[in-house]
Design an enzyme around this catalytic site. Sequence first.
Site, PDB file in Angstrom:
ATOM      1  N   TYR A  58       1.801 -12.221 -61.688  1.00  0.00           N
ATOM      2  CA  TYR A  58       2.019 -12.814 -60.468  1.00  0.00           C
ATOM      3  C   TYR A  58       2.269 -14.299 -60.841  1.00  0.00           C
ATOM      4  O   TYR A  58       2.957 -15.137 -59.858  1.00  0.00           O
ATOM      5  CB  TYR A  58       0.925 -12.672 -59.408  1.00  0.00           C
ATOM      6  CG  TYR A  58       1.024 -11.285 -58.811  1.00  0.00           C
ATOM      7  CD1 TYR A  58       1.880 -10.916 -57.848  1.00  0.00           C
ATOM      8  CD2 TYR A  58       0.244 -10.130 -59.358  1.00  0.00           C
ATOM      9  CE1 TYR A  58       2.177  -9.449 -57.388  1.00  0.00           C
ATOM     10  CE2 TYR A  58       0.413  -8.806 -58.808  1.00  0.00           C
ATOM     11  CZ  TYR A  58       1.406  -8.734 -57.907  1.00  0.00           C
ATOM     12  OH  TYR A  58       1.525  -7.323 -57.465  1.00  0.00           O
ATOM     13  N   GLN A  95       8.093  -7.657 -45.815  1.00  0.00           N
ATOM     14  CA  GLN A  95       7.250  -7.077 -47.099  1.00  0.00           C
ATOM     15  C   GLN A  95       7.226  -8.026 -48.396  1.00  0.00           C
ATOM     16  O   GLN A  95       6.761  -7.617 -49.111  1.00  0.00           O
ATOM     17  CB  GLN A  95       7.891  -5.651 -47.226  1.00  0.00           C
ATOM     18  CG  GLN A  95       8.240  -4.891 -46.262  1.00  0.00           C
ATOM     19  CD  GLN A  95       9.068  -3.437 -46.978  1.00  0.00           C
ATOM     20  OE1 GLN A  95       8.519  -2.721 -47.613  1.00  0.00           O
ATOM     21  NE2 GLN A  95      10.356  -3.745 -46.484  1.00  0.00           N
ATOM     22  N   ASN A  96       8.076  -8.926 -48.033  1.00  0.00           N
ATOM     23  CA  ASN A  96       8.267 -10.115 -49.221  1.00  0.00           C
ATOM     24  C   ASN A  96       7.088 -10.851 -49.181  1.00  0.00           C
ATOM     25  O   ASN A  96       6.435 -11.308 -48.108  1.00  0.00           O
ATOM     26  CB  ASN A  96       9.561 -10.892 -48.910  1.00  0.00           C
ATOM     27  CG  ASN A  96      10.721  -9.955 -49.042  1.00  0.00           C
ATOM     28  OD1 ASN A  96      10.707  -8.848 -49.404  1.00  0.00           O
ATOM     29  ND2 ASN A  96      11.952 -10.464 -48.508  1.00  0.00           N
ATOM     30  N   HIS A 113       2.781  -7.539 -46.948  1.00  0.00           N
ATOM     31  CA  HIS A 113       2.190  -7.280 -48.364  1.00  0.00           C
ATOM     32  C   HIS A 113       1.732  -8.385 -48.831  1.00  0.00           C
ATOM     33  O   HIS A 113       1.553  -8.604 -50.308  1.00  0.00           O
ATOM     34  CB  HIS A 113       3.542  -6.957 -49.159  1.00  0.00           C
ATOM     35  CG  HIS A 113       3.906  -5.330 -48.952  1.00  0.00           C
ATOM     36  ND1 HIS A 113       5.211  -4.845 -49.466  1.00  0.00           N
ATOM     37  CD2 HIS A 113       3.058  -4.301 -47.840  1.00  0.00           C
ATOM     38  CE1 HIS A 113       5.122  -3.591 -48.740  1.00  0.00           C
ATOM     39  NE2 HIS A 113       4.045  -3.471 -48.132  1.00  0.00           N
ATOM     40  N   THR A 181      15.935  -3.684 -47.471  1.00  0.00           N
ATOM     41  CA  THR A 181      14.816  -2.747 -47.930  1.00  0.00           C
ATOM     42  C   THR A 181      15.208  -1.535 -48.115  1.00  0.00           C
ATOM     43  O   THR A 181      16.085  -0.859 -47.547  1.00  0.00           O
ATOM     44  CB  THR A 181      13.579  -2.819 -46.948  1.00  0.00           C
ATOM     45  OG1 THR A 181      12.616  -2.070 -47.436  1.00  0.00           O
ATOM     46  CG2 THR A 181      13.870  -2.253 -45.622  1.00  0.00           C
ATOM     47  N   SER A 182      14.646  -0.817 -49.277  1.00  0.00           N
ATOM     48  CA  SER A 182      15.101   0.399 -50.003  1.00  0.00           C
ATOM     49  C   SER A 182      14.555   1.769 -48.934  1.00  0.00           C
ATOM     50  O   SER A 182      14.808   2.719 -49.158  1.00  0.00           O
ATOM     51  CB  SER A 182      14.809   0.865 -51.335  1.00  0.00           C
ATOM     52  OG  SER A 182      13.300   0.617 -51.522  1.00  0.00           O
ATOM     53  N   ALA A 225      23.534  -9.315 -47.923  1.00  0.00           N
ATOM     54  CA  ALA A 225      22.501  -9.929 -46.780  1.00  0.00           C
ATOM     55  C   ALA A 225      23.324 -11.242 -46.283  1.00  0.00           C
ATOM     56  O   ALA A 225      23.338 -11.738 -45.304  1.00  0.00           O
ATOM     57  CB  ALA A 225      21.237 -10.189 -47.312  1.00  0.00           C
TER      58      ALA A 225
HETATM   59  P1  OAD Z   1      13.561  -2.481 -52.976  1.00  0.00           P
HETATM   60  O1  OAD Z   1      13.726  -3.433 -54.415  1.00  0.00           O
HETATM   61  O2  OAD Z   1      12.703  -1.303 -53.150  1.00  0.00           O
HETATM   62  O3  OAD Z   1      14.732  -2.456 -52.324  1.00  0.00           O
HETATM   63  C1  OAD Z   1      15.831  -3.449 -52.172  1.00  0.00           C
HETATM   64  C2  OAD Z   1      16.595  -3.126 -51.179  1.00  0.00           C
HETATM   65  O4  OAD Z   1      17.645  -4.292 -51.084  1.00  0.00           O
HETATM   66  C3  OAD Z   1      17.528  -1.981 -51.809  1.00  0.00           C
HETATM   67  O5  OAD Z   1      17.925  -0.814 -50.827  1.00  0.00           O
HETATM   68  C4  OAD Z   1      19.025  -2.851 -52.343  1.00  0.00           C
HETATM   69  O6  OAD Z   1      20.054  -2.005 -51.995  1.00  0.00           O
HETATM   70  C5  OAD Z   1      18.886  -4.031 -51.175  1.00  0.00           C
HETATM   71  N1  OAD Z   1      19.480  -5.182 -51.653  1.00  0.00           N
HETATM   72  C6  OAD Z   1      19.817  -5.671 -52.932  1.00  0.00           C
HETATM   73  N2  OAD Z   1      20.337  -6.657 -53.100  1.00  0.00           N
HETATM   74  C7  OAD Z   1      21.008  -6.995 -51.677  1.00  0.00           C
HETATM   75  C8  OAD Z   1      21.574  -8.298 -51.020  1.00  0.00           C
HETATM   76  N3  OAD Z   1      22.183  -9.062 -51.642  1.00  0.00           N
HETATM   77  N4  OAD Z   1      21.893  -7.696 -49.572  1.00  0.00           N
HETATM   78  C9  OAD Z   1      21.254  -6.873 -49.223  1.00  0.00           C
HETATM   79  N5  OAD Z   1      20.462  -6.144 -49.603  1.00  0.00           N
HETATM   80  C10 OAD Z   1      20.087  -6.082 -50.822  1.00  0.00           C
HETATM   81  O7  OAD Z   1      12.503  -3.740 -52.291  1.00  0.00           O
HETATM   82  P2  OAD Z   1      11.626  -3.573 -50.887  1.00  0.00           P
HETATM   83  O8  OAD Z   1      12.164  -2.248 -49.896  1.00  0.00           O
HETATM   84  O9  OAD Z   1      11.435  -4.763 -50.308  1.00  0.00           O
HETATM   85  O10 OAD Z   1       5.641  -4.081 -52.457  1.00  0.00           O
HETATM   86  O11 OAD Z   1      10.399  -2.752 -51.408  1.00  0.00           O
HETATM   87  C11 OAD Z   1       9.171  -2.617 -50.757  1.00  0.00           C
HETATM   88  C12 OAD Z   1       7.914  -2.786 -51.425  1.00  0.00           C
HETATM   89  O12 OAD Z   1       8.008  -2.067 -52.726  1.00  0.00           O
HETATM   90  C13 OAD Z   1       7.867  -4.405 -51.986  1.00  0.00           C
HETATM   91  O13 OAD Z   1       7.208  -5.147 -50.824  1.00  0.00           O
HETATM   92  C14 OAD Z   1       6.654  -4.298 -53.049  1.00  0.00           C
HETATM   93  C15 OAD Z   1       7.246  -3.186 -53.754  1.00  0.00           C
HETATM   94  O14 OAD Z   1       6.704  -2.418 -54.621  1.00  0.00           O
HETATM   95  C16 OAD Z   1       4.570  -4.122 -53.309  1.00  0.00           C
HETATM   96  O15 OAD Z   1       4.286  -4.987 -54.201  1.00  0.00           O
HETATM   97  C17 OAD Z   1       3.258  -3.733 -52.556  1.00  0.00           C
END
Ligand code: OAD
Length: 261
Positions: A58, A95-96, A113, A181-182, A225
Amino acid sequence: MRLSPEGLIVVLTGAGISAESGLRTFRDQDGLWYEFRIEEVATPEAFARDPAKVLDFYNQRRRGLLAPEVRPNAAHLALARLERSWPGGVLVVTQNVDDLHERAGSRRVLHMHGELLKARCLACGAVCEWRRDLDLESRCPACGTVGRMRPHIVWFGEIPFHLEDIEEALARCTLFVAVGTSAEVYPAAGFVDRVKALGRACTVELNLEPSAKSHCFDDRRYGPATRVVPAFVEELLAEIGGSREQQGSAVRDRRSRGPDR
Ligand code: OAD
């Protein structure tokens, strides 16, 4: 899309919205979870076993966030503009753990988060602003205890923050938008189902590519984005006829808040 200007908009954001600001996502090709094992850096058990390793992970993230080149991008700025302009209000549920929404000017932000720039004392529970490294000798500014500070981050196996407020907003909103978000992590990934079950709101996914829940959304826009979010905000504001006028005030607001906003 026909929307009442009086309706609340809830925007769920994930790591994808900050990718073009220079912050790594978790599950993309260069994602953090391909370099680090969740079980070793992002669980309470990992912290109990090897606190220095978890703190170091971190600390690296915090230093990265505070690097001068990391700034809010056009997507963060567009959401802040939407909040200033939308009569029914906008709530960002993120979630960021970065602070780029706040730096862009968003005021209603729930960090489900946690936040990288805060630390929590395990002795007294105080949550403090924290911009430097955390280590095993860090002292709590509130109670003075040494060695009990942890990042104010929700680890796997812990309960996300603000769930009651989020639930209330999901039940009330008329538009739910998921950005970058994925949809791999619950409960956030299930918010779209919750909104659909209530049947009041329109749901939109804005992402680089279809997420695991893309089929659940009424509308989808794919691309970076910084392109799709400003275009979508523009569309929403055009619908309520406030676009030109609000653009003027957004530019004024940005100028008065300095270059980072
Ligand atoms: P992920 O890394 O799982 O997903 C990121 C998403 O953003 C994916 O679907 C990509 O396709 C998309 N992406 C990447 N670049 C992009 C761009 N330039 N514009 C638009 N979309 C883009 O991240 P999160 O879904 O945020 O939690 O992950 C959720 C949680 O999992 C996080 O908060 C974290 C992680 O483990 C904890 O640490 C508790």
